[in-house]
Design a protein around this motif. Structure first.
Motif, short mmCIF file in Angstrom:
data_model
loop_
_atom_site.label_atom_id
_atom_site.label_comp_id
_atom_site.label_asym_id
_atom_site.label_seq_id
_atom_site.Cartn_x
_atom_site.Cartn_y
_atom_site.Cartn_z
N VAL A 47 -9.97 23.23 47.20
CA VAL A 47 -10.97 22.00 48.57
C VAL A 47 -9.83 21.48 48.45
O VAL A 47 -9.43 20.34 49.56
N LEU A 51 -8.44 20.79 52.67
CA LEU A 51 -8.97 19.49 53.54
C LEU A 51 -7.30 19.24 54.30
O LEU A 51 -6.82 19.10 54.92
N HIS A 57 -13.42 20.55 56.11
CA HIS A 57 -14.08 18.99 56.62
C HIS A 57 -14.77 18.53 56.41
O HIS A 57 -16.01 19.56 55.75
N TYR A 58 -15.49 17.12 56.91
CA TYR A 58 -16.79 16.85 55.93
C TYR A 58 -16.94 16.19 57.56
O TYR A 58 -17.06 15.53 58.69
N ARG A 59 -18.60 16.49 57.53
CA ARG A 59 -19.26 16.26 58.72
C ARG A 59 -20.85 16.19 58.02
O ARG A 59 -21.20 16.04 57.20
N GLU A 64 -26.65 12.79 55.72
CA GLU A 64 -25.75 12.72 54.51
C GLU A 64 -24.38 13.59 54.77
O GLU A 64 -24.05 14.53 55.39
N GLN A 65 -23.07 13.17 53.84
CA GLN A 65 -22.22 14.31 54.69
C GLN A 65 -21.85 14.83 53.41
O GLN A 65 -22.26 15.57 52.05
N ILE A 66 -21.45 15.85 54.11
CA ILE A 66 -21.06 17.49 53.58
C ILE A 66 -19.83 18.27 53.79
O ILE A 66 -19.12 17.94 55.27
N LEU A 67 -19.21 19.22 52.77
CA LEU A 67 -18.25 19.13 53.22
C LEU A 67 -18.67 21.25 54.14
O LEU A 67 -19.67 21.43 53.21
N THR A 68 -17.91 20.76 54.64
CA THR A 68 -18.30 22.26 55.51
C THR A 68 -16.14 23.54 55.87
O THR A 68 -14.88 22.44 56.18
N LYS A 72 -13.78 23.34 63.37
CA LYS A 72 -14.91 21.85 64.19
C LYS A 72 -15.69 22.88 65.25
O LYS A 72 -15.32 23.88 66.01
#
Length: 72
Positions: A47, A51, A57-59, A64-68, A72
């Motif tokens: 991870v 990054l 990236h996080y969104r 809730e903040q999630i990693l994807t 974008k």
């Protein structure tokens, strides 16, 4: 092709060499055309490497903040 995965054993990151242990997330990139790596080779990134290289990236989703690993 990019695949977001969950480690089921110990895997080495091809970026930094860190061990990815169960149940951490990682990104597997399979390159069929030889653009990013040798043809047909699968690269695995932790991870932190994802990054820093812009592969993840996080969104915010549903408050809730999630990693994807999706672009974008």
């Amino acid at each position: 092709m990019r695949l977001g995965c969950i480690a089921i054993g110990e895997i080495r990151c091809d970026g930094c060499g860190q061990t990815i242990k169960h149940p951490e997330h990682y990104l597997a990139i399979y390159d069929e055309e030889g653009i990013e790596s040798e043809q047909g080779k699968t690269l695995r990134y932790c991870v932190d490497c994802c990054l820093s290289q812009g592969y993840a990236h996080y969104r915010m989703e549903k408050g809730e903040q999630i990693l994807t690993f999706f672009p974008k």
